[in-house]
Design an enzyme around this catalytic site. Structure first.
Site, PDB file in Angstrom:
ATOM      1  N   HIS A  10       0.802  -1.220   0.000  1.00 33.70           N
ATOM      2  CA  HIS A  10       0.000   0.000   0.000  1.00 33.70           C
ATOM      3  C   HIS A  10       0.832   1.267   0.000  1.00 33.70           C
ATOM      4  CE1 HIS A  10      -3.337  -2.715   1.015  1.00 33.70           C
ATOM      5  NE2 HIS A  10      -4.120  -1.754   0.596  1.00 33.70           N
ATOM      6  N   GLY A  11       2.051   1.205   0.455  1.00 32.72           N
ATOM      7  CA  GLY A  11       2.834   2.424   0.434  1.00 32.72           C
ATOM      8  C   GLY A  11       4.150   2.315   1.157  1.00 32.72           C
TER       9      GLY A  11
END
Length: 482
Positions: A326-327
């Site tokens: 996700h990041g």
């Protein structure tokens, strides 16, 4: 190009007319149009990143062909490794270079060693995590001989760049989407109306629910130290519905748009906030990503087989990798680890498959036990979302510290963005819960395939009017940053 923009409102009908009225008699021409439209759609943000998609398409197309003709196992592994290295290499550079560099420098500073480093001003290509995983699944499936590679480059290009789900999913498998591209499609009026309804429902979730919540959520998280604990709790609650309305709304628009053109994409959300435990939640939330990690990471690692140590290892790996996907921020990794902690007791007690069917499947209302289980699961999810939403770990812990203070029992204040916006957010969430509860037995809550035409168009009108009157304008989708 944003789904909730004037640009897309013009783009979609133009493509629809060209697709069904000028190229419908020639499959190759129709697929070529899909590729052109998809490149225009993606290039609307930054045309320079089209080269990444095109290069990735060429690599995996050629690798797929070589894997089908090569019998030498070592060479087949080399071809597969080439695809993985190139795709993950692009993803790693654009998304994680500065994260790894900063982490490396920080780790040395703990020992009193100061290193000089220069971070790069790297622009993250929109949707790179999504189309990277999509192309990887193709080469892995071909390598495992689960899928025959295509020699039709145009159709393969359309599979990689298919614009409805290109930038935020669902992450399609070649085994589902590619065969649909290789056969002639016929226009189906009822399917198109259902697709249009799903688009409008998705837009409603995005611009009315998610974006109304975002106004309040952003003001609370941006200045969390100035609010009471009860207001911070409300902010976390609203973020849970913001991210759900935002992301599932995108998936609805993508799936509905695909239906307009004769395609069926995989379901990406199945009413996750009605889940009775975390295991069920992850079977219902971002299904295309969860099943991707299950099939290409969790099962190859051994899944839930083997010793307890192996089960714990595999569970933590899949949730940590999911968080990191996700990041490039420790907040996402902690978010993933926290979900692993929630999941492990279910796994160890063999209760992770207890709730397969939808809650209260044959009843109108849930039992008290089911209500308790749903509220407990939702509470755990909301707490985990605080890490997901926070910009740093210090912010997340500060948010928790303030939220769990004695002011948690005060009356929350949410009207700093205006009473009208706050009321719209709360009422739209209530409407969402009601519609999804009574429509939970269907794939989409507004199920119209058996309804008379006048009901279909009336529902479209009502939600379209709500979007026009109460929707926020052209806010980015949250998952574009991933």
């Amino acid at each position: 190009m944003l789904f909730n923009s004037i640009d897309f409102a013009i783009f979609l009908p133009v493509f629809f007319i060209l697709y069904w009225f000028t190229t419908n008699k020639n499959l190759k021409l129709q697929n070529t149009l899909i590729v052109i439209a998809s490149y225009i759609f993606y290039g609307w943000w930054d045309w320079r990143f089209l080269s990444l998609i095109f290069f990735s398409t060429i690599v995996d197309y050629l690798v797929g062909i070589q894997l089908s003709t090569q019998e030498n196992q070592l060479k087949r592994k080399v071809y597969l490794g080439t695809s993985i290295v190139i795709n993950i290499g692009f993803l790693g550079f654009f998304k994680y270079y500065n994260f790894f560099l900063d982490t490396f420098v920080t780790s040395f500073s703990f020992f009193g060693i100061e290193l000089n480093s220069n971070s790069l001003n790297i622009i993250l290509p929109v949707g790179i995590s999504f189309y990277t995983f999509q192309t990887l699944s193709y080469t892995i499936d071909v390598y495992k001989r689960k899928l025959e590679p295509t020699k039709d480059f145009v159709s393969f290009s359309a599979f990689v760049s298919f614009f409805p789900q290109l930038v935020a999913g669902p992450i399609e498998r070649a085994s589902n989407l590619l065969p649909q591209l290789l056969k002639k499609r016929s226009f189906d009026y009822d399917n198109a109306v259902c697709g249009l309804t799903q688009i409008v429902w998705g837009l409603f979730k995005k611009v009315v629910i998610a974006d109304s919540c975002a106004l309040i959520v952003n003001s609370i998280f941006d200045d969390y130290m100035s609010y009471s604990g009860s207001t911070l709790l409300l902010g976390a609650f609203l973020f849970a519905f913001q991210i759900y309305g935002d992301f599932s709304g995108y998936s609805d628009i993508a799936i509905g748009t695909s239906r307009l053109f004769g395609f069926k994409l995989m379901r990406n959300f199945a009413f996750p906030y009605f889940s009775r435990d975390i295991a069920e939640f992850w079977r219902r939330w971002h299904i295309s990503l969860s099943t991707w990690f299950r099939d290409y990471l969790y099962i190859p690692l051994g899944g839930s087989r083997g010793s307890i140590i192996l089960k714990l290892r595999n569970t933590f790996i899949i949730f940590l990798v999911s968080g990191f996907w996700h990041g490039a921020n420790w907040t996402f990794i902690v978010w993933g680890a926290l979900n692993a902690v929630f999941f492990i007791p279910l796994l160890l007690t063999k209760n992770n498959r207890n709730h397969i069917d939808i809650v209260a499947k044959d009843r109108l209302f849930p039992s008290l036990k089911e209500v308790f289980l749903m509220l407990s699961t939702f509470t755990l999810t909301v707490f985990a979302w605080i890490f997901f939403r926070s910009e740093s770990l210090s912010m997340a812990f500060g948010y928790f510290d303030t939220m769990l203070s004695p002011t948690l029992f005060s009356i929350p204040y949410v009207f700093n963005v205006g009473m009208k916006k706050a009321i719209i957010a709360i009422l739209s969430i209530a409407l969402l819960i009601g519609i999804e509860w009574f429509g939970r037995r269907n794939e989409t809550p507004i199920y119209l395939s058996q309804k008379p035409n006048w009901i279909k168009w009336f529902i479209l009108f009502v939600f379209g009017l709500a979007i026009f009157l109460f929707g926020e304008r052209q806010q980015d989708f949250i998952y574009f940053q991933f």
